[in-house]
Design an enzyme around this catalytic site. Sequence first.
Site, mmCIF file in Angstrom:
data_model
loop_
_atom_site.group_PDB
_atom_site.id
_atom_site.type_symbol
_atom_site.label_atom_id
_atom_site.label_comp_id
_atom_site.label_asym_id
_atom_site.label_seq_id
_atom_site.Cartn_x
_atom_site.Cartn_y
_atom_site.Cartn_z
ATOM 1 N N CYS A 391 0.747 -1.036 0.079
ATOM 2 C CA CYS A 391 0.058 -0.112 0.076
ATOM 3 C C CYS A 391 0.917 1.287 0.105
ATOM 4 O O CYS A 391 1.418 1.504 -0.997
ATOM 5 C CB CYS A 391 -0.717 0.009 1.398
ATOM 6 N N HIS A 522 -3.574 -5.109 -0.134
ATOM 7 C CA HIS A 522 -3.030 -5.493 1.263
ATOM 8 C C HIS A 522 -3.403 -6.992 1.284
ATOM 9 O O HIS A 522 -3.961 -7.634 1.817
ATOM 10 C CB HIS A 522 -4.043 -5.249 2.634
ATOM 11 N N GLU A 524 -2.007 -9.273 2.818
ATOM 12 C CA GLU A 524 -1.683 -10.030 4.119
ATOM 13 C C GLU A 524 -3.246 -10.339 4.478
ATOM 14 O O GLU A 524 -3.189 -11.373 5.230
ATOM 15 C CB GLU A 524 -0.834 -9.037 4.984
#
Length: 550
Positions: A391, A522, A524
């Site tokens: 990001c 993102h 993750e």
Amino acid sequence: MNGSADAGPRPRKYVFITGGVVSSLGKGILTSSLGALLRARGYRVTAIKIDPYVNVDAGTMRPYEHGEVFVTADGAETDLDIGHYERFLDMDLSRGNNLTTGQVYLSVIQKERRGEYLSQTVQVIPHITDEIKERIRKVAEEQKAEIVVVEVGGTVGDIESLPFLEAIRQFRFDEGEGNTLYLHLTLVPYLETSEEFKTKPTQHSVATLRGVGIQPDILVLRSARPVPEEVRRKVALFTNVRPGHVFSSPTVEHLYEVPLLLEEQGLGRAVERALGLEAVIPNLSFWQEAVRVLKHPERTVKIAIAGKYVKMPDAYLSLLEALRHAGIKNRARVEVKWVDAESLEAADLDEAFRDVSGILVPGGFGVRGIEGKVRAAQYARERKIPYLGICLGLQIAVIEFARNVAGLKGANSTEFDPHTPHPVIDLMPEQLEVEGLGGTMRLGDWPMRIKPGTLLHRLYGKEEVLERHRHRYEVNPLYVDGLERAGLVVSATTPGMRGRGAGLVEAIELKDHPFFLGLQSHPEFKSRPMRPSPPFVGFVEAALAYQERA
């Protein structure tokens, strides 16, 4: 559910998890672990987090106070425990899985204004409690759950939790004893001076819970070390809980040990018995292998995270978990070196990154530490150290490249310098007229179209993927052609975004670098122990290769 096909539909089961004595005992991990044990038995499970704060969601809370904001596929900004649920249950949840006081009261007030309670005096009971129950049941129905595990945030005795405790008390009256289960997590401190476990706080906590009409069916005792059988029997006697329904949850090195530890003691079977379910042997082979790799890795690699909130690791919880998942995939342990980005603005970078094999710049907001992150990206680019920018980390990499490779002196983001001569990062057009902060960013799953022949394409093995997002700023499309001519590779875009031609820049990389990748998304948030995020797997793999070369 499991059982005979001609037995007909069975009633939905509800498990309510409360906490006592102190907060931050690990109710989220317990909820996730129980969900994993039930999923391993073949049940369709969902999990709901109740947060008693008046905020509508977690989107505007300080990371130092509340940890990371976890973003769901449908764009909800939620409590970090929703991330635990998704990872342990290996499923996508939605905005309905995080229920707050703010949401409940806002909905009830709006209904009152619309006249839905015409002629009624709107009160906590029944209107607030009915709203809570309705929302829990709606999530269960939408997600076709056979078992719903509900975590009630906060601590029993807090005034904020009372409407939620009353609502879950009513569930047993509504659904029946065999379809509801109350599990209470409580602290049993161990006193080193007297070498004994103290059960009095737990007894008082259960008494408080019984005072609002809830008798726990199962107790889980949280302590620094395993609680012995004789202490558990004492707790059972004084709390009116079956002796076989009191379990120990000691501190463990790896959180993925928790489901195995609880299953070994019989928690899964106790829940089955209390809910009238058949005994099923769970398949926990993945968790067993994951713990084995974490405890006995073939290799160890150190990654630097250059961030703003490094004194609060929970602010980067999903990042840490994604690195752990990638480590398991590579049969390696990933050690994290926290680097305060602000300190890098004047630091000796050779010393700051002396012992690391990869540099990760995470997402974030605000100008503090930005120039330190830019220096970190430059160091990784010039020294050929694997770099992963998430990001803001992508935007930092673009700013650094624009200044030091493309020759755009003073290039910056308008977030940090509104008067920069080269706004290579700028506010998205869709954000220009947005008012307010809560829930107004570009949020949730968005498609990434990946360019064939790129590093990103090799990692994903496909040309289009969905990843989670949470941002207002983007790579300025007016600068993309010039940056590409200077050698920046735009390896993914989101097609069809207004006024962008080729689309919003989703990923950048460098050709003459072993691993230099920036992602506007993102990833993750979608990484799971069973299905680790491809960019993180590739990053850890590259860091291991760099370590071997060094």
